[in-house]
Design an enzyme around this catalytic site. Structure first.
Site, mmCIF file in Angstrom:
data_model
loop_
_atom_site.group_PDB
_atom_site.id
_atom_site.type_symbol
_atom_site.label_atom_id
_atom_site.label_comp_id
_atom_site.label_asym_id
_atom_site.label_seq_id
_atom_site.Cartn_x
_atom_site.Cartn_y
_atom_site.Cartn_z
ATOM 1 N N SER A 47 0.717 -1.079 0.150
ATOM 2 C CA SER A 47 0.021 0.313 0.046
ATOM 3 C C SER A 47 0.862 1.083 0.016
ATOM 4 C CB SER A 47 -1.070 -0.187 1.383
ATOM 5 O OG SER A 47 -2.024 0.754 1.023
ATOM 6 N N ASP A 159 -5.371 -3.414 -3.220
ATOM 7 C CA ASP A 159 -4.504 -3.257 -2.123
ATOM 8 C C ASP A 159 -3.820 -4.508 -1.376
ATOM 9 O OD1 ASP A 159 -3.198 -2.194 0.323
ATOM 10 O OD2 ASP A 159 -4.624 -0.510 -0.038
#
Length: 262
Positions: A47, A159
């Site tokens: 991320s 993600d």
């Protein structure tokens, strides 16, 4: 500690976890590593950690990354892109990476680089160690439900927080170095969200808190910056988050640096 005679120096693998705006604390950790004379020979990111990891792997100093972090805003990283999968696109994040690094591939990084994403079709972990850097960072930081998934090498990626928020495993498989992990969410104080992004981030990170703790049990050092009071989405506090990351990491890394040479 997994330090062999071959690696009896101040070199480590570094795992940078996700945490949205709290990722600014990673910059403070990089500063502390630099001041302690600890070099990073391999870096992995998930991320926002993937964004910082990519910049560091391609030679950006902590000072340069700090300048980037201070200038970033939510709208620098996203743009409206209506689709059946999400309201926004994070192509702007990829554009920022290209502007800073040029059109690079992961395998050309000066420091071994691994970026973690989730295959949303299977729920499996995808570790990206080859190919275009910008699309890999976009995929690793693609919040499902907010951003449109990134299509990369035939996979639909979102993600990496869903599978490994602090990416220890790629470093354990790649190197025999001691691994330093930065867990941004370990001490986070959750609060009432103000919008859909805050709601989704709270949901993801609260659900994965215990899983992350278990995943990090085999790490050589886990740094949990004292940033629990900061918001996941308020970019106005970035300078303070950088400083908090530095102050949390420095004494821990000073002790760790001594142990590396024993």
């Amino acid at each position: 500690m997994r330090v062999t005679g071959e690696h009896r120096d101040r070199s480590v693998g570094l795992a940078l976890g996700g945490g949205a705006v709290l990722g600014a604390a990673h910059v403070g950790v990089l500063r502390a590593l630099d001041e302690c004379g600890i070099s990073v020979r391999a870096v992995a990111g998930t991320s926002i950690g993937a964004f910082i990891a990519a910049l560091h792997a391609f030679g950006k100093s902590w000072q340069e990354i700090a300048d980037v972090a201070r200038d970033l805003d939510w709208f620098d990283l996203s743009g409206l892109s209506l689709s059946q999968y999400g309201l926004l696109s994070n192509k702007k994040m990829g554009g920022i990476i290209r502007d800073l690094l040029g059109r690079q591939v992961i395998e050309h990084a000066g420091i071994a680089l691994s970026l973690v994403a989730t295959d949303i079709a299977t729920g499996g972990k995808v570790v990206m160690e080859q190919g275009d850097v910008s699309s890999a960072v976009m995929a690793s930081a693609c919040i499902p439900g907010v951003f449109r998934p990134v299509e990369r090498n035939g996979l639909l990626l979102v993600d990496g927080v869903l599978v490994e928020n602090v990416p220890l495993s790629p470093l354990q498989q790649r190197e025999t170095l001691p691994v330093v992990c930065v867990d941004l969410m370990g001490g986070h104080e959750f609060s009432r969200p103000d919008n859909i992004v805050g709601l989704l981030l709270n949901a993801f990170y609260s659900a994965l808190h215990n899983t992350t703790a278990l995943q990090l049990e085999s790490a050589d050092l886990v740094i949990t910056p004292d940033i629990g009071r900061f918001s996941l989405v308020d970019t106005s506090k970035v300078p303070e988050i950088i400083e908090a990351g530095y102050r949390s990491a420095l004494p821990v890394l000073q002790d760790f640096s001594v142990s590396l040479m024993r």
